[in-house]
Motif scaffolding. Structure first.
Motif, PDB file in Angstrom:
ATOM      1  N   LYS A   2     -84.778  31.741 -40.954  1.00 29.87           N
ATOM      2  CA  LYS A   2     -83.497  32.108 -41.554  1.00 29.87           C
ATOM      3  C   LYS A   2     -82.647  30.854 -41.739  1.00 29.87           C
ATOM      4  O   LYS A   2     -82.696  29.938 -40.907  1.00 29.87           O
ATOM      5  CB  LYS A   2     -82.734  33.086 -40.670  1.00 29.87           C
ATOM      6  N   ALA A  29     -84.706  34.683 -45.095  1.00 24.85           N
ATOM      7  CA  ALA A  29     -83.358  35.272 -45.138  1.00 24.85           C
ATOM      8  C   ALA A  29     -82.343  34.148 -45.317  1.00 24.85           C
ATOM      9  O   ALA A  29     -82.380  33.142 -44.595  1.00 24.85           O
ATOM     10  CB  ALA A  29     -83.067  36.051 -43.863  1.00 24.85           C
ATOM     11  N   GLU A  46     -77.631  36.737 -35.834  1.00 19.94           N
ATOM     12  CA  GLU A  46     -78.852  36.535 -36.621  1.00 19.94           C
ATOM     13  C   GLU A  46     -79.754  35.404 -36.136  1.00 19.94           C
ATOM     14  O   GLU A  46     -80.920  35.343 -36.503  1.00 19.94           O
ATOM     15  CB  GLU A  46     -78.468  36.275 -38.085  1.00 19.94           C
ATOM     16  N   PRO A  48     -80.022  32.056 -36.921  1.00 15.48           N
ATOM     17  CA  PRO A  48     -80.690  31.305 -37.994  1.00 15.48           C
ATOM     18  C   PRO A  48     -81.326  30.019 -37.459  1.00 15.48           C
ATOM     19  O   PRO A  48     -80.854  29.441 -36.483  1.00 15.48           O
ATOM     20  CB  PRO A  48     -79.553  31.001 -38.971  1.00 15.48           C
TER      21      PRO A  48
END
Length: 385
Positions: A2, A29, A46, A48
């Motif tokens: 991500k 993503a 999330e 990342p």
């Protein structure tokens, strides 16, 4: 992977989104935030792997964001993207472990190179971590095999090792699987180990003192499942010996017994499907009796339920339990009677009827024969009044 784009100007984020060959570099993503505060919330949610961040932003700028991430030991990669070619910013970026520093207006080739470099760096780090984890896992596994082999040989007496490995069952099956030296059973036994771990019913270990011998420790009630799995997946000859034990301290004695059986060629092979089905049916009959011992569990009833002759059931039941059906039923009933006498105020009549006896006097005589005391005397001595 991500990636997160942090810039207070939408146009800045759109430029980065358009320039990047994201999918080609393994980015699945692509997230966006308009300042450092919003970015921190997204990062927490999330996680990342890569962050491209502008420096000049309201609420929290890019340097402050990197400082927060550095303090939190963020494991991803940060790249500063800014229109300010200032040594102070570059020094701060280095201080907070920035992966790279890009100047606006962004050169497409430079951006593509940074994106490729950062994704490759992350891939290599993950591969390195996986390799380290595999090495550590192999080392841990070898230590376990050394410990279990030593326990079986009676060379170690720290049984707490087994407590962390074995299922918490009253009875454990110790099984030795011995293969011919020219065969390579390791891949199959690794798959068996995965199967046992998946159901939390045991484990498999190499016996390090002898080539191609494996130790299987498993919950006793699950061996049929294990043997059926072996029957389906094992295509090389195997010699099998097995013995249950009830206390961890018994493992070396059980192991010694099994090695003698192997040496004297008193082993068996994996049973055929029909044999396993017959064994499973025997266990099913015992399980049924354990559940319905207070009802009519005569040979005739079992014969109708399991589609087997009374003679076959009688023989199979004795083989499974070491007792006749009537002895086993009586044992179950007396065990339940003692619990009721100890913990309840049920009358003798009620207990007798609940256990399937129509005659209270007969129940009392049977109880005394089994336990040496009448129910009343047992309750006086052990139970409630």
């Amino acid at each position: 992977m991500k990636a997160l784009l942090v810039d207070d100007e939408r146009n800045g984020r759109e430029v980065l989104r358009a320039l990047g060959e994201w999918e080609q570099n393994g980015i699945t993503a692509l997230l966006e935030a308009s300042d450092g505060k919003e970015a921190l919330e997204l990062i927490a949610a999330e996680q990342p792997d890569i962050i491209f961040t502008d420096i000049k932003m309201p609420r929290m700028n890019g340097i402050e964001l990197m400082e927060q991430l550095h303090a939190a030991d963020y494991q991803g990669k940060c790249i500063l993207v800014t229109g300010y070619d200032d040594y102070q910013f570059m020094r701060k970026a280095i201080q907070f472990n920035s992966f790279d520093y890009l100047l606006k207006p962004i050169d497409p080739e430079a951006f593509s190179k940074v994106l490729e470099d950062v994704t490759q760096a992350i891939i290599k780090e993950k591969q390195s971590l996986e390799s380290e984890a595999e090495v550590l896992g192999d080392a841990k596994r070898l230590l376990q095999e050394q410990q279990v082999s030593a326990l079986c040989m009676g060379e170690l007496n720290d049984y707490s090792i087994l407590e962390d490995i074995l299922p918490h069952e009253e009875k454990i099956d110790l099984t030795l699987l011995s293969f011919y030296h020219m065969h390579q059973p390791a891949p199959i036994l690794d798959n068996l180990r995965y199967e046992l771990h998946r159901y939390a019913i045991g484990d498999v270990f190499r016996f390090l003192q002898e080539e191609n011998m494996y130790i299987v420790l498993s919950a006793a009630d699950h061996w049929l499942h294990i043997e059926n799995w072996l029957r389906q997946h094992l295509d090389i000859p195997v010699r099998l010996v097995q013995k249950p034990f009830y206390a961890l301290e018994e493992i070396s004695t059980a192991f010694e017994h099994l090695t003698v059986e192997l040496a004297e060629h008193r082993y068996r092979t994996i049973r055929r499907l029909e044999e396993l089905e017959s064994e499973q049916r025997g266990q099913d009959i015992v399980a049924y009796v354990q559940s319905y011992y207070m009802e009519d569990v005569s040979l005739e009833r079992l014969s109708k339920l399991f589609f087997l002759s009374k003679e076959h059931i009688s023989r199979k039941f004795k083989q499974e339990t070491g007792m006749t059906l009537s002895q086993y039923v009586t044992g179950c009933r007396m065990k339940q009677a003692k619990q009721w006498l100890e913990k309840t105020n049920k009358t003798m009549y009620d207990i007798a009827r609940l256990l399937g006896y129509q005659d209270e006097v007969y129940f009392s005589k049977l109880f005394k024969k089994e336990n040496g005391l009448t129910p009343t005397a047992y309750r006086t001595e052990r139970g409630s009044s």
